[in-house]
Write an enzyme that holds these catalytic residues in place. Structure first.
Site, PDB file in Angstrom:
ATOM      1  N   ASP A  63       7.140  -2.392 -10.258  1.00 57.65           N
ATOM      2  CA  ASP A  63       6.229  -1.275 -10.009  1.00 57.65           C
ATOM      3  C   ASP A  63       6.903   0.064 -10.266  1.00 57.65           C
ATOM      4  O   ASP A  63       8.117   0.140 -10.457  1.00 57.65           O
ATOM      5  CB  ASP A  63       5.660  -1.345  -8.575  1.00 57.65           C
ATOM      6  CG  ASP A  63       6.687  -1.811  -7.551  1.00 57.65           C
ATOM      7  OD1 ASP A  63       7.897  -1.676  -7.804  1.00 57.65           O
ATOM      8  OD2 ASP A  63       6.276  -2.308  -6.493  1.00 57.65           O
ATOM      9  N   ASN A 132       3.514  -4.434   5.535  1.00 55.74           N
ATOM     10  CA  ASN A 132       2.128  -4.901   5.651  1.00 55.74           C
ATOM     11  C   ASN A 132       1.893  -6.166   4.837  1.00 55.74           C
ATOM     12  O   ASN A 132       0.760  -6.558   4.607  1.00 55.74           O
ATOM     13  CB  ASN A 132       1.157  -3.795   5.210  1.00 55.74           C
ATOM     14  CG  ASN A 132       1.370  -3.375   3.754  1.00 55.74           C
ATOM     15  OD1 ASN A 132       2.170  -3.989   3.040  1.00 55.74           O
ATOM     16  ND2 ASN A 132       0.664  -2.350   3.322  1.00 55.74           N
ATOM     17  N   HIS A 134       2.804  -6.603   1.635  1.00 55.33           N
ATOM     18  CA  HIS A 134       2.605  -6.412   0.198  1.00 55.33           C
ATOM     19  C   HIS A 134       3.758  -7.013  -0.607  1.00 55.33           C
ATOM     20  O   HIS A 134       4.880  -7.146  -0.121  1.00 55.33           O
ATOM     21  CB  HIS A 134       2.343  -4.943  -0.165  1.00 55.33           C
ATOM     22  CG  HIS A 134       3.510  -4.021  -0.084  1.00 55.33           C
ATOM     23  ND1 HIS A 134       3.372  -2.675   0.217  1.00 55.33           N
ATOM     24  CD2 HIS A 134       4.842  -4.192  -0.281  1.00 55.33           C
ATOM     25  CE1 HIS A 134       4.555  -2.099   0.197  1.00 55.33           C
ATOM     26  NE2 HIS A 134       5.460  -2.993  -0.106  1.00 55.33           N
ATOM     27  N   GLU A 139      -1.304  -4.149  -2.219  1.00 53.42           N
ATOM     28  CA  GLU A 139      -1.539  -3.906  -0.804  1.00 53.42           C
ATOM     29  C   GLU A 139      -2.563  -4.917  -0.254  1.00 53.42           C
ATOM     30  O   GLU A 139      -3.234  -5.623  -1.020  1.00 53.42           O
ATOM     31  CB  GLU A 139      -2.052  -2.475  -0.624  1.00 53.42           C
ATOM     32  CG  GLU A 139      -1.093  -1.389  -1.146  1.00 53.42           C
ATOM     33  CD  GLU A 139       0.105  -1.117  -0.218  1.00 53.42           C
ATOM     34  OE1 GLU A 139       0.602  -2.057   0.433  1.00 53.42           O
ATOM     35  OE2 GLU A 139       0.528   0.059  -0.147  1.00 53.42           O
TER      36      GLU A 139
HETATM   37  C1  F6R Z   1       9.445  -2.342  -4.611  1.00 54.08           C
HETATM   38  C2  F6R Z   1       8.430  -3.326  -4.204  1.00 54.08           C
HETATM   39  C3  F6R Z   1       8.019  -3.437  -2.773  1.00 54.08           C
HETATM   40  C4  F6R Z   1       9.207  -3.598  -1.820  1.00 54.08           C
HETATM   41  C5  F6R Z   1       8.737  -3.644  -0.374  1.00 54.08           C
HETATM   42  C6  F6R Z   1       9.913  -3.764   0.601  1.00 54.08           C
HETATM   43  O1  F6R Z   1       9.704  -2.446  -5.994  1.00 54.08           O
HETATM   44  O2  F6R Z   1       7.927  -4.009  -5.038  1.00 54.08           O
HETATM   45  O3  F6R Z   1       7.142  -4.524  -2.616  1.00 54.08           O
HETATM   46  O4  F6R Z   1       9.902  -4.770  -2.143  1.00 54.08           O
HETATM   47  O5  F6R Z   1       8.013  -2.492  -0.080  1.00 54.08           O
HETATM   48  O6  F6R Z   1      10.659  -2.584   0.522  1.00 54.08           O
HETATM   49  P1  F6R Z   1      12.000  -2.384   1.357  1.00 54.08           P
HETATM   50  O7  F6R Z   1      12.988  -3.335   0.764  1.00 54.08           O
HETATM   51  O8  F6R Z   1      12.379  -0.944   1.119  1.00 54.08           O
HETATM   52  O9  F6R Z   1      11.670  -2.709   2.775  1.00 54.08           O
END
Ligand code: F6R
Length: 249
Positions: A63, A132, A134, A139
């Site tokens: 992303d 959440n 994701h 989301e």
């Molecule tokens: C980022 C992504 C997100 C993160 C998720 C966890 O490229 O795809 O799904 O993996 O938000 O983020 P952290 O590791 O910062 O808790």
């Protein structure tokens, strides 16, 4: 789904790096999908330290924020450059990151899907887990057949990522993300989750009902998923897990 519980963040990072380096030694021309965020920081450090070659590897990031240039310090391109690209022999033309500044984001997303197809699909997708539930920036409520597209971030996600921007109001409201359908087409999937703050969502991911309200539960339909948790992230689980390092406290 294989669930591995290790002692702590350092062990999680080392195990993930060992698994991915082993994968690349066996498949030096593999195509990877890669995450950003806090969780994989240690994994990238440990992966670089293995010295494994990326000369024939292709990487597709999951992303990117809408509106951020590659040079913006909050962009995922900048994250990848500083954590991985600057430290390994991955050719620049093999580094695929969605262009958050594309004037036509839909065309950019179609171009990305086509690039993945031309690379022969993703051999190994490495994912983090949002608070959440994701995966990528898919989301809650995202259909499981979704493709790469422009999305609106939830307040919870923007708050969680505020530390990278100096406040939630500065976090972009939109992003481009690989879809859940795109992720599910990866041949293998590795999920990394660390910390007590994720324990409640880890339980919903692994032991709650499979539902689009918890996007990661889509992974239960995939035949080759490994989840690595540290003990804190596994703290609310009742039945899953194989301790592979350390001792139960
Ligand atoms: C980022 C992504 C997100 C993160 C998720 C966890 O490229 O795809 O799904 O993996 O938000 O983020 P952290 O590791 O910062 O808790």
């Amino acid at each position: 789904m294989q669930v591995i519980v290790v002692d702590d963040y350092e062990a999680l990072s080392a195990l993930a790096a060992g698994l991915v380096a082993g994968f690349l030694w066996a498949r030096p021309d593999a195509t990877l999908a890669l995450p950003t965020g806090a969780t994989p920081e240690g994994f990238y450090r440990a992966l670089v330290a293995t010295g494994v070659s990326f000369a024939r590897v292709r990487t597709f990031n999951l992303d990117e924020y809408r509106g951020l240039s590659r040079e913006h310090p909050g962009s995922f391109y900048h994250y990848m450059k500083t954590r991985l690209f600057d430290h390994v022999d991955l050719p620049p033309e093999h580094r695929f990151v969605l262009d958050g500044t594309a004037a036509d984001p839909d065309a950019e997303c179609r171009r990305y899907e086509e690039a993945i197809r031309q690379a022969g699909g993703i051999d190994l997708a490495i994912l983090g887990l949002g608070l959440n539930g994701h995966i990528g920036f898919n989301e809650p409520g995202t259909p499981w057949d979704s493709r790469t597209r422009l999305v609106t971030l939830t307040e919870s996600t923007r708050r969680a990522n505020a530390r990278f921007f100096g406040g939630p109001d500065r976090v972009p409201r939109e992003a481009l993300t690989m879809g859940i359908g795109t992720i599910l087409e990866a041949r293998r999937i590795l999920v990394l989750v660390s910390g007590a703050g994720k324990a409640a969502i880890v339980r919903r991911f692994l032991e709650g009902p499979a539902t689009p309200e918890v996007p990661a539960t889509a992974l239960r339909n995939h035949p080759h998923v490994t989840v690595i948790l540290d003990r804190a992230a596994a703290g609310h689980l009742t039945g899953h897990g194989t301790v592979v390092s350390g001792h139960k406290k």
